[in-house]
Design a protein around this motif. Structure first.
Motif, PDB file in Angstrom:
ATOM      1  N   GLU A  71       5.084  27.980  -0.282  1.00  0.00           N
ATOM      2  CA  GLU A  71       4.851  27.495   1.082  1.00  0.00           C
ATOM      3  C   GLU A  71       6.128  27.446   1.931  1.00  0.00           C
ATOM      4  OE1 GLU A  71       3.038  23.665   0.567  1.00  0.00           O
ATOM      5  OE2 GLU A  71       1.076  24.524   0.100  1.00  0.00           O
ATOM      6  N   HIS A  72       7.267  27.150   1.313  1.00  0.00           N
ATOM      7  CA  HIS A  72       8.468  26.861   2.095  1.00  0.00           C
ATOM      8  C   HIS A  72       9.655  27.803   1.864  1.00  0.00           C
ATOM      9  CE1 HIS A  72       6.620  23.200   3.525  1.00  0.00           C
ATOM     10  NE2 HIS A  72       6.273  22.933   2.293  1.00  0.00           N
ATOM     11  N   LEU A 107      23.120  18.251   8.668  1.00  0.00           N
ATOM     12  CA  LEU A 107      21.918  17.643   8.089  1.00  0.00           C
ATOM     13  C   LEU A 107      21.898  16.149   8.392  1.00  0.00           C
ATOM     14  CD1 LEU A 107      22.084  19.417   4.621  1.00  0.00           C
ATOM     15  CD2 LEU A 107      20.625  20.045   6.558  1.00  0.00           C
ATOM     16  N   CYS A 108      21.672  15.804   9.623  1.00  0.00           N
ATOM     17  CA  CYS A 108      21.683  14.392  10.017  1.00  0.00           C
ATOM     18  C   CYS A 108      20.281  13.800   9.868  1.00  0.00           C
ATOM     19  CB  CYS A 108      22.243  14.232  11.426  1.00  0.00           C
ATOM     20  SG  CYS A 108      21.454  15.283  12.653  1.00  0.00           S
ATOM     21  N   TRP A 109      19.804  13.802   8.624  1.00  0.00           N
ATOM     22  CA  TRP A 109      18.476  13.298   8.307  1.00  0.00           C
ATOM     23  C   TRP A 109      18.532  11.802   8.022  1.00  0.00           C
ATOM     24  CZ3 TRP A 109      17.867  17.689   4.182  1.00  0.00           C
ATOM     25  CH2 TRP A 109      17.580  18.902   4.821  1.00  0.00           C
ATOM     26  N   GLU A 110      17.391  11.149   8.134  1.00  0.00           N
ATOM     27  CA  GLU A 110      17.270   9.746   7.750  1.00  0.00           C
ATOM     28  C   GLU A 110      17.438   9.644   6.231  1.00  0.00           C
ATOM     29  OE1 GLU A 110      16.731   7.119   9.823  1.00  0.00           O
ATOM     30  OE2 GLU A 110      16.880   8.505  11.510  1.00  0.00           O
ATOM     31  N   ASP A 111      17.991   8.534   5.760  1.00  0.00           N
ATOM     32  CA  ASP A 111      18.237   8.352   4.332  1.00  0.00           C
ATOM     33  C   ASP A 111      16.984   8.526   3.477  1.00  0.00           C
ATOM     34  OD1 ASP A 111      20.922   7.939   4.683  1.00  0.00           O
ATOM     35  OD2 ASP A 111      20.846   5.769   4.374  1.00  0.00           O
ATOM     36  N   ASN A 112      15.824   8.111   3.989  1.00  0.00           N
ATOM     37  CA  ASN A 112      14.592   8.171   3.190  1.00  0.00           C
ATOM     38  C   ASN A 112      13.837   9.493   3.330  1.00  0.00           C
ATOM     39  OD1 ASN A 112      13.690   7.808   5.803  1.00  0.00           O
ATOM     40  ND2 ASN A 112      12.252   6.167   5.299  1.00  0.00           N
ATOM     41  N   THR A 113      14.422  10.475   4.009  1.00  0.00           N
ATOM     42  CA  THR A 113      13.778  11.781   4.150  1.00  0.00           C
ATOM     43  C   THR A 113      13.615  12.429   2.779  1.00  0.00           C
ATOM     44  OG1 THR A 113      14.738  12.114   6.346  1.00  0.00           O
ATOM     45  CG2 THR A 113      14.004  14.093   5.173  1.00  0.00           C
ATOM     46  N   PRO A 114      12.392  12.824   2.401  1.00  0.00           N
ATOM     47  CA  PRO A 114      12.218  13.542   1.135  1.00  0.00           C
ATOM     48  C   PRO A 114      12.854  14.934   1.245  1.00  0.00           C
ATOM     49  CG  PRO A 114      10.124  12.670   1.929  1.00  0.00           C
ATOM     50  CD  PRO A 114      11.108  12.538   3.047  1.00  0.00           C
ATOM     51  N   LYS A 174      11.393  19.297   8.085  1.00  0.00           N
ATOM     52  CA  LYS A 174      12.584  19.624   8.874  1.00  0.00           C
ATOM     53  C   LYS A 174      12.811  21.129   8.795  1.00  0.00           C
ATOM     54  CE  LYS A 174      13.688  15.190   9.261  1.00  0.00           C
ATOM     55  NZ  LYS A 174      13.698  14.456  10.497  1.00  0.00           N
ATOM     56  N   THR A 175      13.469  21.680   9.783  1.00  0.00           N
ATOM     57  CA  THR A 175      13.744  23.123   9.741  1.00  0.00           C
ATOM     58  C   THR A 175      15.106  23.445   9.140  1.00  0.00           C
ATOM     59  OG1 THR A 175      14.710  23.198  11.962  1.00  0.00           O
ATOM     60  CG2 THR A 175      12.316  23.552  11.774  1.00  0.00           C
ATOM     61  N   GLN A 176      16.021  22.476   9.119  1.00  0.00           N
ATOM     62  CA  GLN A 176      17.350  22.745   8.578  1.00  0.00           C
ATOM     63  C   GLN A 176      17.262  23.089   7.090  1.00  0.00           C
ATOM     64  OE1 GLN A 176      16.566  19.802  10.140  1.00  0.00           O
ATOM     65  NE2 GLN A 176      18.249  19.131  11.441  1.00  0.00           N
TER      66      GLN A 176
END
Length: 157
Positions: free
Chosen positions: A44-45, A93-100, A139-141
């Motif tokens: 899928e990804h 990659l400025c994602w939230e800490d809980n981002t899977p 996310k796309t990154q």
């Protein structure tokens, strides 16, 4: 069930190695996926045709130069004493800490964790650096790590 018990995971040693052991509370958040679940997420990804980074075809998004913004060195940071992710990657990659997030070694070997856990223990994940990709499902990154000590970062389709 989508996960393999970490104790049954063939590469568990990369998280329990004496030189860089992952604390138990973080180890509990490192979840190797079953081969079946890994294959679904890979298809899928990452790629519907290729089983690993060595076999990406022209139709696979990782193999298209237009998807990559920059290439940076990760090896020097990995070899150093500072546990921090290379600055260029952390900024991108400025994602939230809980981002899977999913660390994708190959079609049948993906690991799910959170961005915070990956960021703290990225060196462990890169004991195997044969073309793994780091993605987050919503996310796309993306980051594609190379065995020559560099990585590309950009956006996946």
């Amino acid at each position: 069930m989508h996960y393999i018990d970490i104790n049954a995971y063939s590469r568990k040693w990369i998280f329990t190695h004496a030189s860089m052991p992952v604390p138990a509370e973080d180890l509990a958040q490192i979840k190797p996926l079953t081969q079946a679940r890994s294959a679904i997420l890979w298809r899928e990804h990452i790629s519907a045709q290729s089983p690993d980074a060595d076999h990406f075809g022209s139709g696979d998004w990782p193999n298209q130069d237009k998807n990559w913004i920059e290439s940076v060195d990760w090896q020097n940071a990995w070899d150093g004493d500072d546990p921090a992710l290379p600055e260029a990657l952390a900024e991108f990659l400025c994602w939230e800490d809980n981002t899977p997030v999913y660390f994708c070694y190959e079609k049948y070997n993906l690991i799910e964790t959170t961005w915070a856990v990956f960021r703290r223990h990225w060196k462990n994940f890169l004991f195997f650096d044969d073309g793994p990709l780091l993605i987050a499902k919503k996310k796309t990154q993306a980051v594609w790590f190379q065995s020559d000590g560099t990585c590309q970062f950009g956006h996946r389709e």
